[in-house]
Design a protein around this motif. Structure first.
Motif, PDB file in Angstrom:
ATOM      1  N   ASN A 368       2.853  -5.888  -4.809  1.00 67.08           N
ATOM      2  CA  ASN A 368       1.470  -7.151  -4.452  1.00 67.08           C
ATOM      3  C   ASN A 368       0.591  -6.791  -5.043  1.00 67.08           C
ATOM      4  OD1 ASN A 368       3.303  -7.800  -2.243  1.00 67.08           O
ATOM      5  ND2 ASN A 368       3.019  -5.709  -1.352  1.00 67.08           N
ATOM      6  N   LYS A 370      -1.932  -6.493  -3.693  1.00 61.55           N
ATOM      7  CA  LYS A 370      -3.814  -5.683  -3.343  1.00 61.55           C
ATOM      8  C   LYS A 370      -3.153  -4.759  -3.500  1.00 61.55           C
ATOM      9  CE  LYS A 370      -0.545  -5.384   1.190  1.00 61.55           C
ATOM     10  NZ  LYS A 370      -0.288  -3.634   0.742  1.00 61.55           N
ATOM     11  N   ASP A 371      -1.917  -3.849  -4.308  1.00 62.93           N
ATOM     12  CA  ASP A 371      -1.673  -2.894  -4.773  1.00 62.93           C
ATOM     13  C   ASP A 371      -2.323  -2.997  -6.402  1.00 62.93           C
ATOM     14  OD1 ASP A 371      -0.764  -1.564  -2.483  1.00 62.93           O
ATOM     15  OD2 ASP A 371       0.815  -2.923  -2.650  1.00 62.93           O
TER      16      ASP A 371
END
Ligand SMILES: C[S@@+](CC[C@H](N)C(=O)[O-])C[C@H]1O[C@@H](n2cnc3c(N)ncnc32)[C@H](O)[C@@H]1O
Length: 448
Positions: A368, A370-371
């Motif tokens: 993802n 966001k990571d």
């Protein structure tokens, strides 16, 4: 979803496709060397394929495994139209971080038809590998079982249908709109009438839990009450691999070992080969290994292969050959500070390896968005912590592992300075790394 009217055509199409694939591989010259090694070399009993199982099955046919496998158990995707994840626990600046990434998808652009075709063509091919004493267990659920039953009847013959085993379990969640769905279906077929079947026993509690005292019937007692031992019935009450289970490996859809143990003990003998072409976390092959059976596993998922490598490492399995059919360039780079050797005696050499740093090409990392920042920071400050598994194999044979290390549930990083002893010097060693997301990286190192 109903494809009832199309089903016969789909089955026929898949049959034609399967036989044309078989025809193609039948023209591949069988290398005697490969067959000898695969079937007879007791140093390399077992095979793990990383790739699409169609390719794995065809490769097995070329290697001479046609009619050689006594048990095939498969637990394919169930047509849930969901994604399944793997969870990775990372320590960064003293804080625990959990990252989830996709392990495999059970979604189909072409809908149910695509799913049915995917399974059907593979079932036709698997039949070729089954021995005359063999049986096949197909583990599915309420969504597809009625369709797959018809397909299996066609491929294996209604006469060879042995059971529909119901695996009944407890799990979280209930429904107010229908009965809570708490079972899976396992269809069991043999290849011929001369199949291996070693009946296993289960407890059958007496009415009232009191002794019957029938003549000639052995009775036993436990905390619950009096019981006799009877041959296993076709409804199996076995706990799922729950959140607190010691077996749990963090792989969604992992099946319990006791389920596979029943199947393997019933349908194989000690010299049998067991195959699972949708291996997932490797339950079937781990149980086969523990019960002294030869095994073949296959899965196309990176996280599956990572989970399996660690699982087999943990149980100290016999050597196995890992065959990658993926043809994808590696997205990792391992920097090695030094490799040296010391001669201890005529047939003892100590190889010393020091790892420096590990890098992953973040643009190609499938996690993802966001990571990404977190992983980029970890790569800068503690890149080695992103290595989950490492082994060193010898020469050109991935089965001859001379060193192995992996992170366990609460283990810290893998060792960056390590050594191992070998009995002869080869020109090169191969360092094989799998990062926490399941990406494999290989580095050949010349030592001579
Ligand atoms: C339900 S899981 C199997 C779980 C396994 N029984 C266990 O105990 O962990 C299904 C597996 O099939 C794999 N898979 C799906 N399609 C595949 C294909 N065409 N070739 C190889 N593996 C496949 C997925 O990656 C996934 O790991």
């Amino acid at each position: 979803m109903s494809i009832i009217f199309e089903l016969a055509d789909i089955i026929k199409d898949c049959e034609v496709k399967a036989y044309s694939l078989l025809e193609k591989v039948s023209k591949t010259p069988i290398s005697n060397e490969i067959v000898q090694r695969s079937l007879n070399d007791k140093n390399v009993d077992n095979l793990l394929y990383h790739g699409d199982n169609i390719d794995a099955i065809l490769d097995l046919i070329v290697r001479g495994f046609k009619g050689k496998i006594d048990l095939i158990y498969i637990d394919p995707p169930f047509f849930t139209m969901a994604n399944y994840n793997n969870r990775v626990e990372l320590n960064y600046l003293g804080e625990k971080k959990i990252i989830e990434y996709k392990a495999y998808t059970d979604t189909y652009k072409g809908g149910f038809r695509e799913y049915i075709e995917m399974v059907t063509i593979r079932l036709f091919l698997m039949k070729e590998l089954l021995s005359d004493k063999g049986s096949i267990y197909v583990h599915i659920d309420f969504r597809t079982v009625h369709y797959i039953k018809i397909i299996m009847d066609y491929i294996f013959g209604l006469d060879n249908f042995l059971n529909e085993v119901i695996w009944s379990y407890k799990s979280g969640g209930t429904s107010k709109k229908h009965y809570s769905r708490k079972h899976d279906n396992i269809l069991v077929y043999s290849k011929t009438k001369n199949y291996i079947f070693n009946p296993q026993k289960e407890k059958s509690y007496n009415r009232g839990f009191k002794p019957y005292k029938f003549k000639g019937v052995m009775e036993y007692q436990d905390d619950i009450g009096w019981y006799t031992l009877v041959n296993l019935k076709d409804v199996w009450q076995i706990d799922m691999v729950g959140r607190t289970s010691r077996e749990r490996l963090g792989y969604d859809t992992q099946k319990p070992e006791s389920l596979l143990e029943r199947i393997i003990l019933t349908s194989t003998n000690e010299d049998s080969i067991v195959a699972d072409f949708f291996s997932g976390s490797g339950t079937t092959i781990a149980v086969a290994e523990k019960n002294n059976r030869r095994w073949i596993g296959a899965d196309c998922g990176n996280s599956s292969i990572l989970t399996i490598m660690k699982r087999m490492g943990k149980i100290k399995s016999k050597p196995f050959e890992k065959i990658s059919l993926m043809n994808k360039p590696s997205i990792g780079t391992i920097r090695i500070r030094s490799v040296s050797y010391e001669i201890l005696s005529n047939n003892e050499y100590k190889i010393k390896v020091k790892l420096d740093d590990f890098h992953i090409n973040l643009e190609q990392l499938n996690i993802n968005k966001k990571d990404i920042e977190l992983i980029s920071n970890i790569l800068e400050n503690d890149s080695i912590s992103l290595i989950d598994y490492i082994n060193v194999s010898f020469g050109n044979n991935t089965a001859i592992i001379v060193y192995e290390d992996f992170k366990d549930k609460d283990a810290s990083n893998i060792q960056t300075d390590f050594d191992f002893i070998i009995d002869s010097l080869e020109e090169k060693i191969c360092i094989n790394i799998i990062d926490v997301f399941g990406n494999a990286t290989q580095e050949d190192i010349k030592i001579l």
